[in-house]
Design a protein around this motif. Structure first.
Motif, PDB file in Angstrom:
ATOM      1  N   VAL A   1       0.836  -1.206   0.000  1.00 54.82           N
ATOM      2  CA  VAL A   1       0.000   0.000   0.000  1.00 54.82           C
ATOM      3  C   VAL A   1       0.867   1.252   0.000  1.00 54.82           C
ATOM      4  N   VAL A   2       1.906   1.271   0.842  1.00 59.97           N
ATOM      5  CA  VAL A   2       2.739   2.461   0.968  1.00 59.97           C
ATOM      6  C   VAL A   2       3.519   2.720  -0.320  1.00 59.97           C
ATOM      7  N   GLU A   3       4.019   1.668  -0.967  1.00 59.60           N
ATOM      8  CA  GLU A   3       4.754   1.835  -2.213  1.00 59.60           C
ATOM      9  C   GLU A   3       3.857   2.407  -3.305  1.00 59.60           C
ATOM     10  N   ASN A   4       2.643   1.878  -3.400  1.00 57.21           N
ATOM     11  CA  ASN A   4       1.728   2.344  -4.442  1.00 57.21           C
ATOM     12  C   ASN A   4       1.203   3.744  -4.170  1.00 57.21           C
ATOM     13  N   ALA A   5       1.030   4.087  -2.896  1.00 58.28           N
ATOM     14  CA  ALA A   5       0.595   5.446  -2.570  1.00 58.28           C
ATOM     15  C   ALA A   5       1.653   6.462  -3.011  1.00 58.28           C
ATOM     16  N   PHE A   6       2.924   6.138  -2.766  1.00 54.01           N
ATOM     17  CA  PHE A   6       3.994   7.012  -3.237  1.00 54.01           C
ATOM     18  C   PHE A   6       4.005   7.102  -4.754  1.00 54.01           C
ATOM     19  N   GLY A   7       3.837   5.942  -5.423  1.00 48.73           N
ATOM     20  CA  GLY A   7       3.828   5.945  -6.881  1.00 48.73           C
ATOM     21  C   GLY A   7       2.694   6.769  -7.452  1.00 48.73           C
ATOM     22  N   LEU A   8       1.520   6.656  -6.837  1.00 43.65           N
ATOM     23  CA  LEU A   8       0.357   7.429  -7.277  1.00 43.65           C
ATOM     24  C   LEU A   8       0.567   8.915  -7.021  1.00 43.65           C
ATOM     25  N   LEU A   9       1.129   9.248  -5.876  1.00 45.84           N
ATOM     26  CA  LEU A   9       1.402  10.648  -5.547  1.00 45.84           C
ATOM     27  C   LEU A   9       2.346  11.272  -6.572  1.00 45.84           C
ATOM     28  N   ALA A  10       3.436  10.571  -6.901  1.00 43.50           N
ATOM     29  CA  ALA A  10       4.417  11.104  -7.845  1.00 43.50           C
ATOM     30  C   ALA A  10       3.854  11.184  -9.255  1.00 43.50           C
ATOM     31  N   ALA A  11       2.983  10.244  -9.620  1.00 40.13           N
ATOM     32  CA  ALA A  11       2.378  10.276 -10.949  1.00 40.13           C
ATOM     33  C   ALA A  11       1.451  11.474 -11.106  1.00 40.13           C
ATOM     34  N   ARG A  12       0.800  11.865 -10.020  1.00 40.98           N
ATOM     35  CA  ARG A  12      -0.108  13.009 -10.074  1.00 40.98           C
ATOM     36  C   ARG A  12       0.637  14.341  -9.995  1.00 40.98           C
ATOM     37  N   PHE A  13       1.653  14.393  -9.149  1.00 40.36           N
ATOM     38  CA  PHE A  13       2.328  15.657  -8.865  1.00 40.36           C
ATOM     39  C   PHE A  13       3.799  15.543  -9.273  1.00 40.36           C
ATOM     40  N   ARG A  14       4.055  15.839 -10.542  1.00 40.73           N
ATOM     41  CA  ARG A  14       5.398  15.648 -11.101  1.00 40.73           C
ATOM     42  C   ARG A  14       6.421  16.602 -10.504  1.00 40.73           C
ATOM     43  N   CYS A  15       5.957  17.634  -9.837  1.00 40.36           N
ATOM     44  CA  CYS A  15       6.892  18.570  -9.209  1.00 40.36           C
ATOM     45  C   CYS A  15       7.747  17.875  -8.157  1.00 40.36           C
TER      46      CYS A  15
ATOM     47  N   CYS B   1       0.471  18.707  -1.688  1.00 43.43           N
ATOM     48  CA  CYS B   1       0.314  17.551  -2.576  1.00 43.43           C
ATOM     49  C   CYS B   1      -0.359  16.394  -1.842  1.00 43.43           C
ATOM     50  N   CYS B   2       0.033  16.144  -0.602  1.00 43.03           N
ATOM     51  CA  CYS B   2      -0.573  15.060   0.183  1.00 43.03           C
ATOM     52  C   CYS B   2      -2.052  15.338   0.441  1.00 43.03           C
ATOM     53  N   VAL B   3      -2.383  16.589   0.737  1.00 40.94           N
ATOM     54  CA  VAL B   3      -3.781  16.959   0.979  1.00 40.94           C
ATOM     55  C   VAL B   3      -4.608  16.768  -0.294  1.00 40.94           C
ATOM     56  N   LEU B   4      -4.091  17.257  -1.432  1.00 39.50           N
ATOM     57  CA  LEU B   4      -4.822  17.120  -2.693  1.00 39.50           C
ATOM     58  C   LEU B   4      -4.929  15.657  -3.117  1.00 39.50           C
ATOM     59  N   HIS B   5      -3.885  14.885  -2.859  1.00 36.39           N
ATOM     60  CA  HIS B   5      -3.908  13.450  -3.152  1.00 36.39           C
ATOM     61  C   HIS B   5      -5.080  12.783  -2.427  1.00 36.39           C
ATOM     62  N   ASN B   6      -5.221  13.052  -1.136  1.00 38.39           N
ATOM     63  CA  ASN B   6      -6.326  12.478  -0.366  1.00 38.39           C
ATOM     64  C   ASN B   6      -7.673  12.961  -0.877  1.00 38.39           C
ATOM     65  N   LEU B   7      -7.754  14.254  -1.202  1.00 38.95           N
ATOM     66  CA  LEU B   7      -9.009  14.821  -1.698  1.00 38.95           C
ATOM     67  C   LEU B   7      -9.435  14.134  -2.988  1.00 38.95           C
ATOM     68  N   LEU B   8      -8.491  13.919  -3.900  1.00 38.83           N
ATOM     69  CA  LEU B   8      -8.812  13.277  -5.170  1.00 38.83           C
ATOM     70  C   LEU B   8      -9.244  11.825  -4.971  1.00 38.83           C
ATOM     71  N   LEU B   9      -8.614  11.132  -4.023  1.00 37.88           N
ATOM     72  CA  LEU B   9      -9.019   9.752  -3.748  1.00 37.88           C
ATOM     73  C   LEU B   9     -10.425   9.693  -3.146  1.00 37.88           C
ATOM     74  N   LEU B  10     -10.756  10.670  -2.311  1.00 38.08           N
ATOM     75  CA  LEU B  10     -12.102  10.709  -1.732  1.00 38.08           C
ATOM     76  C   LEU B  10     -13.147  10.996  -2.802  1.00 38.08           C
ATOM     77  N   LYS B  11     -12.809  11.860  -3.752  1.00 35.66           N
ATOM     78  CA  LYS B  11     -13.753  12.222  -4.802  1.00 35.66           C
ATOM     79  C   LYS B  11     -13.863  11.142  -5.872  1.00 35.66           C
ATOM     80  N   ASN B  12     -12.713  10.551  -6.244  1.00 37.80           N
ATOM     81  CA  ASN B  12     -12.683   9.572  -7.333  1.00 37.80           C
ATOM     82  C   ASN B  12     -11.797   8.392  -6.930  1.00 37.80           C
ATOM     83  N   PRO B  13     -12.296   7.495  -6.094  1.00 35.38           N
ATOM     84  CA  PRO B  13     -11.436   6.443  -5.543  1.00 35.38           C
ATOM     85  C   PRO B  13     -10.933   5.425  -6.552  1.00 35.38           C
ATOM     86  N   THR B  14     -11.535   5.333  -7.747  1.00 32.25           N
ATOM     87  CA  THR B  14     -11.114   4.318  -8.717  1.00 32.25           C
ATOM     88  C   THR B  14     -10.532   4.914  -9.987  1.00 32.25           C
TER      89      THR B  14
END
Length: 337
Positions: free
Chosen positions: A219-233, A252-265
């Protein structure tokens, strides 16, 4: 982020980033400020590049972007970036881990990564975090120097202090297995932190234990991968001061969570998948073929307590027992022997 999510976010933070018009100039619209900020986070374009796309001077962008970061953090952190504070809340997290990854009493996955900056002398920046079963961040500790190790940063974090002081309100276990987090081998084994066995020539039971633990730790590895894929900065060396990089990472962490809550899949293809038709073989997510955040230094010091080893042995016995095993684990491990 779709138009509706953009406008919902704008409605939330607009009062915090709206400025008054003056006799000399009209203030920038909050929607423009947010759009520029999101483009920066998603593409890592420089301020000088962004000025041509939005017709806003680069020195103006450098002034308002930190205010937008802070507005996102102040408005949303307490809502989307937080860990439970009651035993019932932790039980929900544990149930989610069990439903998704078949690991009982697991309440989080812990790891750390580097965020590179063009650093001033003797400084650096990284973020250290703790995630739930759905790839959301529940706790982040941002701003330690780049020379720190996984375990070193964690040992200094308020989160570890809260665990040891019994201030997280974890539920009382109804069996010998306490509620725990999962981490990699860099961390010290604790009753509240289980990690893989680093042994060579492991027994079948030990391999099963490592496999079952790795399913939750992925889970932790994929969360990092998803975060970096969304926020290339986060993948470039940021030519900014440490305090600004801390705000960027936090936002970035806050927006990452917000996007998962809005569109989890919405980002299913990015993360690893398990094929239920073939013994739950791993189908690597697309983030593994792309650039991703570098690991921190792995430096482990200290010995595990007797209680921690007893809990690990109990968990090992459980995942190998008829009650705690999953149907595919033996066949899958035989394939990889």
């Amino acid at each position: 982020m779709g138009p509706q999510d953009f406008h919902e976010l704008l409605t939330r933070i607009a009062p915090r980033i709206t400025k008054q018009d003056t006799n000399y100039r009209k203030s920038l619209e909050p929607g423009l400020k947010l759009a520029v900020t999101l483009r920066f986070l998603a593409t890592s374009n420089s301020y000088k590049t962004l000025q041509y796309g939005f017709r806003v001077a680069h020195n103006t962008i450098s002034v308002f972007i930190p205010h937008v970061f802070q507005a996102i953090i102040d408005e949303l952190s307490d809502e989307v970036l937080m860990s439970p504070d009651t035993p019932e809340g932790w039980k929900q997290v544990a149930q989610s881990f069990y439903n998704c990854w078949n690991l009982p009493h697991c309440v989080g996955s812990i790891d750390g990564k580097h965020v590179a900056i063009r650093k001033p002398p003797k400084t650096g920046s990284l973020f250290y975090n703790y995630k739930d079963a759905q790839y959301k961040f529940m706790y982040v500790d941002i701003g330690h120097t780049g020379s720190g190790s996984d375990a070193g940063v964690f040992n200094e974090s308020p989160f570890k202090a809260a665990i040891e002081a019994v201030k997280l309100n974890l539920p009382e276990a109804d069996q010998p297995l306490e509620y725990f987090h999962v981490g990699e081998d860099a961390f010290a084994l604790k009753t509240w932190l289980m990690k893989p066995l680093p042994l060579r020539n492991m027994t079948h039971q030990q391999r099963v234990y490592n496999y079952r633990l790795s399913r939750a730790r992925r889970v932790v590895e994929n969360a990092f991968g998803l975060l970096a894929a969304r926020f290339r900065c986060l993948l470039v060396t940021l030519p900014l001061t440490p305090d600004r990089v801390i705000k960027i990472t936090h936002a970035c962490c806050v927006l990452h969570n917000l996007l998962l809550l809005k569109n989890p899949t919405i980002d299913v293809a990015i993360i690893d998948q398990e094929d239920p038709q073939h013994n739950h073989e791993i189908i690597p997510g697309s983030w593994r073929q792309d650039a991703h955040l570098p690991d921190m230094e792995h430096l482990y010091r200290g010995n595990a307590s007797i209680a921690a080893k007893e809990q690990r042995n109990y968990l090992m016995e459980y995942v190998n027992s008829p009650v705690g095993s999953v149907p595919w684990q033996d066949d899958l491990l035989l394939i990889h022997y």
